[in-house]
Scaffold this active site. Structure first.
Site, PDB file in Angstrom:
ATOM      1  N   CYS A   1       0.580   1.091  -5.268  1.00  0.00           N
ATOM      2  CA  CYS A   1       1.441   1.264  -6.443  1.00  0.00           C
ATOM      3  C   CYS A   1       0.616   1.619  -7.670  1.00  0.00           C
ATOM      4  CB  CYS A   1       2.259  -0.005  -6.677  1.00  0.00           C
ATOM      5  SG  CYS A   1       3.573  -0.223  -5.447  1.00  0.00           S
TER       6      CYS A   1
ATOM      7  N   GLN B   1       0.382  -7.087  -6.064  1.00  0.00           N
ATOM      8  CA  GLN B   1      -1.005  -6.626  -6.209  1.00  0.00           C
ATOM      9  C   GLN B   1      -1.259  -5.348  -5.405  1.00  0.00           C
ATOM     10  OE1 GLN B   1      -3.427  -7.216  -8.245  1.00  0.00           O
ATOM     11  NE2 GLN B   1      -2.157  -8.699  -9.327  1.00  0.00           N
ATOM     12  N   SER B   2      -0.241  -4.518  -5.247  1.00  0.00           N
ATOM     13  CA  SER B   2      -0.383  -3.294  -4.454  1.00  0.00           C
ATOM     14  C   SER B   2      -1.362  -2.304  -5.089  1.00  0.00           C
ATOM     15  CB  SER B   2       0.990  -2.635  -4.319  1.00  0.00           C
ATOM     16  OG  SER B   2       0.844  -1.317  -3.816  1.00  0.00           O
ATOM     17  N   ASN B   3      -2.374  -1.927  -4.320  1.00  0.00           N
ATOM     18  CA  ASN B   3      -3.296  -0.868  -4.760  1.00  0.00           C
ATOM     19  C   ASN B   3      -2.603   0.486  -4.707  1.00  0.00           C
ATOM     20  OD1 ASN B   3      -5.659  -2.664  -4.817  1.00  0.00           O
ATOM     21  ND2 ASN B   3      -5.349  -2.724  -2.600  1.00  0.00           N
TER      22      ASN B   3
END
Ligand SMILES: *Cc1c(COP(=O)(O)O)cnc(C)c1O
Length: 335
Positions: free
Chosen positions: A79, A75-77
């Site tokens: 990325c 859930q990386s913002n």
């Protein structure tokens, strides 16, 4: 003041607004609260990484790179914003995602797919650095001209985004005594610390740690700010003592939603109509509310909270389910 020779792209909608939080301030009965809307930086749902990417992708293009490669959690913002920056600039993007593979592509991961990123995965976080290096090597061998964007965009180049964010907030006439924000890979805080010195902010910066002990984070941020300073003028040597981090709210671990985050998300939503995220701003705001209730700040203080984004994760598990309070779900059925 602005060194004209630093390559920078225009990816963000700037300046982001500063808004007062009158109902939340009244509810807490203490300091006057304001919010800096860096969740509204505008690139594919926004967030703080976009300011860093303006400098990082400019550097990548100067090196004639054609592929952005970076890594993060599912859930990386960071990325998701990197994938969007790549699309916007006509580049390819490869993401190395670590942790247990989710059952469905929701939240940021859905957006990564829509934005055309290629995804390489490993369940083992300890394997991340190796896989990332291998991915860059393979891309280079295939003639894809990769540029490695560091974790969280947090290197001296990326940190410049927040040095100039400090210049921006001061130009907006903000005269707050404190600025508080979530801090994790340190680039945001390093940039703000550098910008504070270079552009002359007289208040105090307080980073609420998301996942790192203060001892490690303060020296990391000081080193990053020092290394970034040369781009703006003579090198400045920052010391860990110049960096304030409160690490009392990160005990549950990265991405673990507790009552602290749940309460902060609910209060901001119901008093101000502002959506925080479950991993970063929910935790940082939870810490801020606790500090206000403990009278850490003088009651006439003015505090600016940096909203650094992250809301796509609200729609992803395990956060989505953990945020649905049974009582509210029931009332809405009845009503
Ligand atoms: C990455 C991130 C942060 C932390 O910023 P760092 O520069 O990594 O310290 C805070 N909030 C959100 C929403 C983020 O995605």
């Amino acid at each position: 003041m602005t060194a004209p020779c630093i390559p920078r792209l225009n990816l963000a909608h700037l300046p982001t607004p500063i808004e007062p939080l009158p109902r939340l301030s009244d509810l807490l009965g203490g300091p006057r609260l304001f919010i800096k809307r860096d969740d509204q930086t505008g690139l594919a749902l926004g967030g703080n990484k976009t300011r860093k990417l303006e400098f990082l992708v400019a550097e990548a293009q100067a090196q004639r790179a054609r592929t952005l490669v970076t890594a993060g959690a599912w859930q990386s913002n960071h990325c998701r914003q990197t994938a969007a920056a790549a699309a916007r600039c006509g580049m390819d993007c490869i993401l190395v995602l670590t942790g247990d593979r989710p059952a469905e592509a929701t939240g940021n991961l859905l957006l990564d797919h829509l934005l055309g990123a290629r995804i390489v995965a490993t369940p083992d976080r300890g394997d991340r650095d190796r896989l990332l290096a291998e991915t860059v090597e393979t891309a280079a061998a295939q003639g894809r001209a990769p540029y490695l964007v560091p974790y969280g965009g947090s290197n001296p180049t990326g940190a410049l985004g927040y040095a100039f964010a400090m210049q921006e907030v001061l130009a907006q006439g903000s005269d707050v005594d404190w600025m508080a924000f979530a801090t994790s890979s340190g680039g945001t805080q390093a940039g703000l610390v550098l910008g504070q010195r270079v552009f002359g902010y007289g208040g105090t910066l307080l980073g609420v740690s998301i996942d790192e002990p203060a001892s490690a984070l303060t020296s990391h941020v000081a080193a990053l700010a020092s290394d970034a300073s040369g781009a703006l003028g003579p090198r400045i040597a920052f010391d860990a003592a110049d960096v304030h981090v409160d690490d009392r709210y990160c005990g549950a671990g990265y991405g673990v939603l507790t009552d602290l985050e749940r309460e902060a998300i609910g209060i901001f939503a119901r008093t101000e109509g502002i959506l925080l995220d479950p991993v970063y701003t929910g935790r940082a705001a939870g810490g801020l509310l606790d500090l206000i209730r403990r009278d850490f700040f003088p009651s006439d203080a003015r505090i600016l909270f940096w909203h650094t984004g992250g809301q796509p994760a609200l729609f992803a598990e395990p956060y989505r389910s953990a945020l649905i309070e049974p009582r509210i779900a029931h009332e809405s059925w009845a009503g």
